[in-house]
Design a protein around this motif. Sequence first.
Motif, PDB file in Angstrom:
ATOM      1  N   LEU B 119       0.799  -1.226   0.000  1.00 37.59           N
ATOM      2  CA  LEU B 119       0.000   0.000   0.000  1.00 37.59           C
ATOM      3  C   LEU B 119       0.833   1.278   0.000  1.00 37.59           C
ATOM      4  O   LEU B 119       0.505   2.250  -0.664  1.00 37.59           O
ATOM      5  N   ILE B 120       1.925   1.236   0.771  1.00 31.97           N
ATOM      6  CA  ILE B 120       2.717   2.447   0.933  1.00 31.97           C
ATOM      7  C   ILE B 120       3.257   2.951  -0.403  1.00 31.97           C
ATOM      8  O   ILE B 120       3.576   4.130  -0.568  1.00 31.97           O
ATOM      9  N   MET B 121       3.341   2.054  -1.402  1.00 33.23           N
ATOM     10  CA  MET B 121       3.865   2.465  -2.708  1.00 33.23           C
ATOM     11  C   MET B 121       2.844   3.230  -3.545  1.00 33.23           C
ATOM     12  O   MET B 121       3.149   3.692  -4.647  1.00 33.23           O
ATOM     13  N   GLY B 122       1.638   3.378  -2.983  1.00 29.52           N
ATOM     14  CA  GLY B 122       0.639   4.222  -3.646  1.00 29.52           C
ATOM     15  C   GLY B 122       1.202   5.602  -3.950  1.00 29.52           C
ATOM     16  O   GLY B 122       0.912   6.211  -4.988  1.00 29.52           O
ATOM     17  N   ASN B 123       2.038   6.078  -3.045  1.00 32.63           N
ATOM     18  CA  ASN B 123       2.725   7.358  -3.255  1.00 32.63           C
ATOM     19  C   ASN B 123       3.450   7.421  -4.587  1.00 32.63           C
ATOM     20  O   ASN B 123       3.442   8.437  -5.262  1.00 32.63           O
ATOM     21  N   SER B 124       4.134   6.333  -4.880  1.00 35.07           N
ATOM     22  CA  SER B 124       4.937   6.342  -6.099  1.00 35.07           C
ATOM     23  C   SER B 124       4.038   6.461  -7.313  1.00 35.07           C
ATOM     24  O   SER B 124       4.398   7.105  -8.314  1.00 35.07           O
ATOM     25  N   ALA B 125       2.850   5.842  -7.227  1.00 28.94           N
ATOM     26  CA  ALA B 125       1.901   5.965  -8.333  1.00 28.94           C
ATOM     27  C   ALA B 125       1.491   7.422  -8.488  1.00 28.94           C
ATOM     28  O   ALA B 125       1.521   7.985  -9.592  1.00 28.94           O
ATOM     29  N   ILE B 126       1.122   8.032  -7.379  1.00 29.65           N
ATOM     30  CA  ILE B 126       0.683   9.429  -7.449  1.00 29.65           C
ATOM     31  C   ILE B 126       1.811  10.314  -7.982  1.00 29.65           C
ATOM     32  O   ILE B 126       1.594  11.210  -8.808  1.00 29.65           O
ATOM     33  N   ILE B 127       3.014  10.029  -7.515  1.00 30.13           N
ATOM     34  CA  ILE B 127       4.146  10.848  -7.966  1.00 30.13           C
ATOM     35  C   ILE B 127       4.379  10.654  -9.466  1.00 30.13           C
ATOM     36  O   ILE B 127       4.639  11.606 -10.206  1.00 30.13           O
ATOM     37  N   GLY B 128       4.263   9.399  -9.903  1.00 33.51           N
ATOM     38  CA  GLY B 128       4.422   9.126 -11.341  1.00 33.51           C
ATOM     39  C   GLY B 128       3.415   9.925 -12.148  1.00 33.51           C
ATOM     40  O   GLY B 128       3.763  10.581 -13.149  1.00 33.51           O
ATOM     41  N   LYS B 151      15.291   1.768  -1.124  1.00 32.54           N
ATOM     42  CA  LYS B 151      14.648   0.477  -0.845  1.00 32.54           C
ATOM     43  C   LYS B 151      13.642   0.144  -1.939  1.00 32.54           C
ATOM     44  O   LYS B 151      12.722   0.911  -2.195  1.00 32.54           O
ATOM     45  N   GLU B 152      13.782  -0.983  -2.558  1.00 29.27           N
ATOM     46  CA  GLU B 152      12.850  -1.445  -3.599  1.00 29.27           C
ATOM     47  C   GLU B 152      12.652  -0.405  -4.700  1.00 29.27           C
ATOM     48  O   GLU B 152      11.526  -0.129  -5.120  1.00 29.27           O
ATOM     49  N   THR B 153      13.744   0.132  -5.146  1.00 33.25           N
ATOM     50  CA  THR B 153      13.681   1.170  -6.179  1.00 33.25           C
ATOM     51  C   THR B 153      12.957   0.674  -7.424  1.00 33.25           C
ATOM     52  O   THR B 153      12.111   1.365  -8.006  1.00 33.25           O
ATOM     53  N   ALA B 154      13.304  -0.531  -7.845  1.00 31.80           N
ATOM     54  CA  ALA B 154      12.754  -1.051  -9.102  1.00 31.80           C
ATOM     55  C   ALA B 154      11.233  -1.120  -9.029  1.00 31.80           C
ATOM     56  O   ALA B 154      10.524  -0.659  -9.931  1.00 31.80           O
ATOM     57  N   LYS B 155      10.746  -1.674  -7.929  1.00 34.09           N
ATOM     58  CA  LYS B 155       9.297  -1.816  -7.815  1.00 34.09           C
ATOM     59  C   LYS B 155       8.619  -0.458  -7.755  1.00 34.09           C
ATOM     60  O   LYS B 155       7.583  -0.219  -8.394  1.00 34.09           O
ATOM     61  N   ASN B 156       9.208   0.456  -7.002  1.00 37.77           N
ATOM     62  CA  ASN B 156       8.640   1.806  -6.940  1.00 37.77           C
ATOM     63  C   ASN B 156       8.608   2.428  -8.329  1.00 37.77           C
ATOM     64  O   ASN B 156       7.636   3.100  -8.700  1.00 37.77           O
ATOM     65  N   LEU B 157       9.656   2.182  -9.083  1.00 38.30           N
ATOM     66  CA  LEU B 157       9.699   2.748 -10.432  1.00 38.30           C
ATOM     67  C   LEU B 157       8.630   2.124 -11.327  1.00 38.30           C
ATOM     68  O   LEU B 157       7.992   2.819 -12.118  1.00 38.30           O
ATOM     69  N   SER B 158       8.441   0.831 -11.191  1.00 43.38           N
ATOM     70  CA  SER B 158       7.412   0.185 -12.024  1.00 43.38           C
ATOM     71  C   SER B 158       6.045   0.764 -11.705  1.00 43.38           C
ATOM     72  O   SER B 158       5.244   1.042 -12.606  1.00 43.38           O
ATOM     73  N   VAL B 159       5.793   0.942 -10.393  1.00 43.46           N
ATOM     74  CA  VAL B 159       4.512   1.505  -9.987  1.00 43.46           C
ATOM     75  C   VAL B 159       4.360   2.913 -10.560  1.00 43.46           C
ATOM     76  O   VAL B 159       3.332   3.264 -11.165  1.00 43.46           O
ATOM     77  N   ALA B 160       5.395   3.696 -10.406  1.00 46.69           N
ATOM     78  CA  ALA B 160       5.340   5.081 -10.891  1.00 46.69           C
ATOM     79  C   ALA B 160       5.134   5.102 -12.401  1.00 46.69           C
ATOM     80  O   ALA B 160       4.367   5.890 -12.943  1.00 46.69           O
ATOM     81  N   ARG B 161       5.820   4.190 -13.053  1.00 48.61           N
ATOM     82  CA  ARG B 161       5.744   4.177 -14.518  1.00 48.61           C
ATOM     83  C   ARG B 161       4.327   3.907 -15.001  1.00 48.61           C
ATOM     84  O   ARG B 161       3.855   4.546 -15.939  1.00 48.61           O
ATOM     85  N   LYS B 162       3.685   2.964 -14.338  1.00 47.98           N
ATOM     86  CA  LYS B 162       2.306   2.639 -14.733  1.00 47.98           C
ATOM     87  C   LYS B 162       1.437   3.882 -14.648  1.00 47.98           C
ATOM     88  O   LYS B 162       0.635   4.162 -15.543  1.00 47.98           O
ATOM     89  N   ALA B 163       1.594   4.625 -13.581  1.00 45.99           N
ATOM     90  CA  ALA B 163       0.777   5.823 -13.402  1.00 45.99           C
ATOM     91  C   ALA B 163       1.203   6.906 -14.389  1.00 45.99           C
ATOM     92  O   ALA B 163       0.377   7.636 -14.943  1.00 45.99           O
ATOM     93  N   TYR B 164       2.498   6.985 -14.589  1.00 46.33           N
ATOM     94  CA  TYR B 164       3.057   7.955 -15.553  1.00 46.33           C
ATOM     95  C   TYR B 164       2.412   7.734 -16.905  1.00 46.33           C
ATOM     96  O   TYR B 164       2.026   8.679 -17.595  1.00 46.33           O
ATOM     97  N   ASP B 165       2.280   6.466 -17.236  1.00 44.31           N
ATOM     98  CA  ASP B 165       1.773   6.140 -18.564  1.00 44.31           C
ATOM     99  C   ASP B 165       0.287   6.426 -18.730  1.00 44.31           C
ATOM    100  O   ASP B 165      -0.158   6.758 -19.820  1.00 44.31           O
ATOM    101  N   VAL B 166      -0.464   6.327 -17.642  1.00 39.49           N
ATOM    102  CA  VAL B 166      -1.903   6.580 -17.802  1.00 39.49           C
ATOM    103  C   VAL B 166      -2.236   8.067 -17.728  1.00 39.49           C
ATOM    104  O   VAL B 166      -3.309   8.484 -18.147  1.00 39.49           O
TER     105      VAL B 166
END
Lengths: 554, 554, 283, 283
Positions: B119-128, B151-166
Amino acid sequence: MNDISVLIGGKAGDGINSAGLTIAHLFNHLGYRVYMYFDYPSLIKGGHNFAIVRASEHKIGAHRETADFLLALNNDTIDVHTGMMRPDTEIIYDAGNATRATGTPVPVSGILNEESAPLIMGNSAIIGAFAKAAGIQWDVIEEVFSRHLPKETAKNLSVARKAYDVAQTKRVVPVIGPGHLPVITGNEAMGLGLIHGGLDAYISYPMTPTSNLLHFLAEQAPHLPITVVHPENEIGVIIMALGFAYAGKKAAVGTSGGGFCLMTEGLSFAGQAEIPVVIVMGQRTGPSTGLPTYTGQSELHFVLHAGQGEFPRLIVAPGDAEESYVWASLAMQLAWKYQIPAIILGDKTLNEGTYSFDRKELGEFHPDPEISGEGLVTGPAYGRYRLTGSGVSPPAFPGTPDTVVKITSYTHDETGLSTEDAGISMIMAEKRMKKGARLLEEIDRLGAVRTYGDRSSPVALLAWGSNKGVACEVAGLLGIRVVQPIVLSPFPLRQMKEALSGVKRLVSVEDNMDGQLGSLLASRGITVDNQVLKYDGRPFSVGELRGRVMEVLK
Amino acid sequence: MNDISVLIGGKAGDGINSAGLTIAHLFNHLGYRVYMYFDYPSLIKGGHNFAIVRASEHKIGAHRETADFLLALNNDTIDVHTGMMRPDTEIIYDAGNATRATGTPVPVSGILNEESAPLIMGNSAIIGAFAKAAGIQWDVIEEVFSRHLPKETAKNLSVARKAYDVAQTKRVVPVIGPGHLPVITGNEAMGLGLIHGGLDAYISYPMTPTSNLLHFLAEQAPHLPITVVHPENEIGVIIMALGFAYAGKKAAVGTSGGGFCLMTEGLSFAGQAEIPVVIVMGQRTGPSTGLPTYTGQSELHFVLHAGQGEFPRLIVAPGDAEESYVWASLAMQLAWKYQIPAIILGDKTLNEGTYSFDRKELGEFHPDPEISGEGLVTGPAYGRYRLTGSGVSPPAFPGTPDTVVKITSYTHDETGLSTEDAGISMIMAEKRMKKGARLLEEIDRLGAVRTYGDRSSPVALLAWGSNKGVACEVAGLLGIRVVQPIVLSPFPLRQMKEALSGVKRLVSVEDNMDGQLGSLLASRGITVDNQVLKYDGRPFSVGELRGRVMEVLK
Amino acid sequence: MIGRNLITPAKNTWCPGCGNFSLQFALKSVLGELEQSGTSLDDVVLVTGIGCHAKMADYLNLNSIYSIHGRTIPAAIGIKLANPRLKVICCAGDGDCYAEGLDHLIFAAKRNADITVIIHNNRVYGLTTGQYTPTSPLGFRGRSTPGGTTELPINPLELMLASGATFVARGYTRKMEQLRSLVKQGLLHRGFSFIDVLQICATYNNMTDYYHEHVYDLKDHDISGFETAFRKAREWDYNSDARIALGLFYQQVMPTYEDRVFAHPPDNIDSQKRIEEILQEKM
Amino acid sequence: MIGRNLITPAKNTWCPGCGNFSLQFALKSVLGELEQSGTSLDDVVLVTGIGCHAKMADYLNLNSIYSIHGRTIPAAIGIKLANPRLKVICCAGDGDCYAEGLDHLIFAAKRNADITVIIHNNRVYGLTTGQYTPTSPLGFRGRSTPGGTTELPINPLELMLASGATFVARGYTRKMEQLRSLVKQGLLHRGFSFIDVLQICATYNNMTDYYHEHVYDLKDHDISGFETAFRKAREWDYNSDARIALGLFYQQVMPTYEDRVFAHPPDNIDSQKRIEEILQEKM
Ligand SMILES: Cc1ncc(C[n+]2csc(CCOP(=O)(O)OP(=O)(O)O)c2C)c(N)n1
Ligand SMILES: Cc1ncc(C[n+]2csc(CCOP(=O)(O)OP(=O)(O)O)c2C)c(N)n1
Ligand code: SF4
Ligand code: SF4
Ligand SMILES: [Mg+2]
Ligand SMILES: [Mg+2]
């Protein structure tokens, strides 16, 4: 004008303080106003102690730099106090111990031997000889000893009588009236004032110069509806006092600077939670432990601002025994009326100084009746911090039927529940400020700034606390004015300006280095022209202050 | 001028602070100066947290009252911050949680599901999504995440990327330069400054807003020659620090008002014993516990006068990260040079605020070389309090051959033995005062009062601490001057007068009710014409202060 | 009014899973019971420190002092001396009462003040986001000790026994029945009652699994024997692996502080008259 | 320079017959011995509180901090962490260390800080002219309690054992040989040494006769057993009539606080370079 100054000196443990007090009572019984300064280092036995007892036809609150009689229990007294001797100083001394003295020898050890009296009764011998030298009638001694030396009065009297009989009358101190007054210390006056103000509990951890207030109230407690507690430390003291107040009991605490430091967090808590508490804060020479048994006035700004955050506080600095009584009572009453902390700012000179106490000076000193139209509603709707026009919320105490009383150190709403809301925070801050404003109005009616001396003089001495006495006397000698603020917070600016009207030259007199009252006035736009400061722990004598003032007025 | 304001809001526990920081770093990597204000109540999970991140081409230190981008993790963020929205505010929101929002929805839970991210990675989505909306290039995100989300840079980036793309690009935040700066909090700047000044030990009991300084230094300790201790309470803290200093190690402590109360007795001890110590004192909203996570500036007078007795102390109130660094270092160096306590007076806005840190602004900030001609003589003749021209006695530390180093809380002679002698007491008081006078001379050379804005304007804002930033910005908008004293004790009167020369209208800006800096100036004869005060725990936004200032200038 | 709603309208902000909820429930239900059996809740006062635990003052609809960090006890003793009829409960934190204000705790025990002190011992500073406390184990990595602490914990039960406490118990927030019973017994004990409650901090120190494996209930334990109690208290030192006994370790009836302070109540004297008498004596 | 004159020129102002003279003599002679056997007195620091006891700082020609009331211990721990090579002795009072600053004492024990704490336990506040302290017996009539105290004393030995002290002893100012030996052993002990010294206050609490009748020396006592030590410590509770054991009650070797704090000394890093690195990380 009759004005007599007596110095008595000896070692710690010789009972110099009580000997001085006995001499003060002798003068008191001759109809004089008395004042006594007691000087002692921080040790229990040995060292050099002395008391200067002064008697005058007029109210006094300071010692003189010369002695008319010098009573020496040992050589130190002679050596240390040569500066106080004039050619006509009568020296009365223990012939066995003060071998370097000249004057009236008293064969103390012989007398004690004859009476098989303990060493400590040597004082009574010296006092007996002094009384004779001063032409004091024997019956006065008898009366004073009976009233004030209840233990082994007879033996003390026999010892005194022997010395009385061997001494010569040198300089008669005339009887000036029949009336005599209570003779009490500043501490005792404060204690009695607190009782007058409704004290229920006194809580204190010992610390010079307020330890004696603790001792006094502890002694009185069995005969009064008060509880006296000496807890583990000053943090416990202040918080315990707040517990008492929360439960509806009027509590006061006493300390000095170091202990006050430890109370500052509780002080701020009292400010936020609106819990009344009276703090007797006796100043001494700092910083830190400093000169623990000497005087100072260097905590004015500290008490004005101690504790985090801003909240109204009453700070009063009485200048003599009567003011100590009146303002201790008022401090208690006003603390409760406005639900604020109140500080009685004393100093060693005042707290441990001994004064004639004239009830006639007390006058009327009742706060206005409770703030009107602010009725108390108990029951489920009760809110400890209910908003009112005056800022004062009607108090209730635990145990009230169906009423929940919540106080807190957090910012809170009217019911005492925590809030972080910006708007309520502001409203509550303004509520507290309003109380301060109302208090100031009331203070303005109570005579918070007093003047003495020539009230039309363009030159004024500005003095506070124990310096009132010496300043008044010097002003009398120089024909100038004295302005003494008794209340220091909230600051009685209007009264101060009135008191200063026509003053062209303002000379402040303070026992500190920074001129703290001067800078408080400066922050209100009032300029002190000259400062006479003293910071060696010793109070000004009349002559010393006179000289210093004349110098700056040159 | 490019100036972007982003608000991100959610619950405590959602990681709003670090999300805000990540956004700040994005701007930083685009070449902007950044500032972040973080607002949170005193609880651990739930409630409402928000961060306002601002980016500008110029140095900034305040937030704006409107948001260009509003990132909502929940409905509260929408409801609470309507006041910050303008018609062109871009709202980016968690489609599942901020159901009342309109703008760019981000399918946060869907993305997290797809990536099996917590859940905490929701931030990365919003930031993306935000980054895309702001037209920020993907490689900037990659770089910032790699550097600052280890910490878990790759996963955070994937999450951000998905949001970035939408998401869609709505408003391009231009790249304005390649250079980027360290982004640090006021606490971190102070910590680094203390290290620069020679810190050996940091001792603290946690208390907002300085807890993070403790955490920061505790984390850094393994890589530095410093000892970090978290003792039983604040009394232990300050006394332990004095123990360190006595043994020759440079110690600092950190606290807020309540803890500072408990340190005041130790502060006075440091004054008497002449032991250096640096106290980081972060102000928050009082009195007492008050609003523990909100800001305030109501301890100025308290720190000026805390502790019994009078002794010199250095008090500095830096206004941004660079000043925090410089003056923390100077506080340590000057405390040791003059053997006095020094206080770094922060406030929540400054201590927990995040700033771009520009080394170029630091300039030169070295104290003068040691006071000359005051050579150290160790061995049997050593006297810890040897009288010298400057008042500063050459220090020695235990362990020095044949040298006895005695310090004490009592009034003492040159060797550190207690004395009750009136003359020595005065000499020692004057010795301490002399150090204060020398320090003032040095302060005068160090630029203790700074001016900004139109230095010829007859209208000036007077601001201190964190209000420097907002005051400078408002002064820029209004074409007026800012005067900021950094040193508050000893008071740099000469510099203050210089800074005020030509000022006809002085408007003070303070986060308190009493106008404390104003009254400090008043006590030095300088009058503040208008006061703009705020005491709800929230810092001024640029627009709010601008409005309040214009109102008083009307 | 019987049947008071013991919960205030204040929004509860403890973390989900926080052990403070259990303590709140225990207090609420015990007070409800006491009210049923005749204790007026108007005569109950709660004093809390500062920390997560302390929010109890906001949440329970009782007379309360939400005091300052570490200072529940002097306030409680003041209240009790002011009005001995009141029942005074302290909800204190382990940082609060074992670090900041430990001395007061020992003095309350020494005096046998008739108050009940409940320590929300989550073995961490909750509200300041997770630093070690005096009961955190050696090596605990908190935010002020990222490399692990360098000191052993205290054993509060041992300390309290050594200080003269007359009621010493340990509860656990995941053992509700026992917790309620301990709180109730503590409230009914005349004299100083001390209950160390192992409180789960869901966010910074979730010891549930550990406690689950280690706790057991005291059975056949002689609560009147100091030595037995002391030995039991030392079984687990808050540091090493050991079985953790829960329950009442020790209880003894002794004169309370208030009994002693008020042993000789002053005659019913008019203070103003007494002032006059004192002044007379000083003439 | 060996054979330092350990007495300063300060005028001694203790009362005739005061037990502090014995403590001064004991310290002086033990330090003299230690100096003979190679300890440099330059590395010894004395920390005192405020009270009659504290004048030791004026009288002994040693590095010293004459600190504030109740605060010897944090200063001592600070010194020790700053320079572990130093030997740090606290001379504290019973008011000083058992009332004003009790928490610090317990934390010093808990941490096993390598300092030696000597309590001048005259069971009265000497310098403030005779009030009760935490070790005065119930009913003690001091100046703050003219009708007698209303609380039992603490038993400092019991408390120290419960707090984790690794060296716990009791001396008496009229037993010089033993006192010297205890002080010496305390100074040589690695870790926290606690010595409660029954000190005669000739002026306010002269217990000589009482002690004379009650004291005895610990013999055949196993100093390594906690339980034995604890039982011995409880034999006399500073209140009731009982035999008063003197000597070393307990000693154990454990890692010290300083050992733990300095277990991982930082690499020899240039601070200024490290500031740059940190700033880099923050970019
Ligand atoms: C004098 C003082 N120092 C520090 C603080 C900051 N502070 C608030 S809560 C807290 C720690 C609380 O820990 P604990 O008592 O264990 O309570 P918990 O939050 O765990 O329930 C601290 C240090 C304070 N409020 N007052
Ligand atoms: C904070 C503070 N509170 C009170 C005092 C006053 N004071 C000085 S010595 C003392 C008592 C000393 O008693 P103890 O520690 O037993 O020492 P002793 O004189 O008996 O050796 C007190 C209360 C002080 N100096 N500082
Ligand atoms: S931080 Fe821990 S103690 Fe505090 S509310 Fe959350 S779970 Fe409870
Ligand atoms: S009062 Fe007691 S402790 Fe103090 S010096 Fe005199 S005999 Fe010693
Ligand atoms: Mg906790
Ligand atoms: Mg003592």
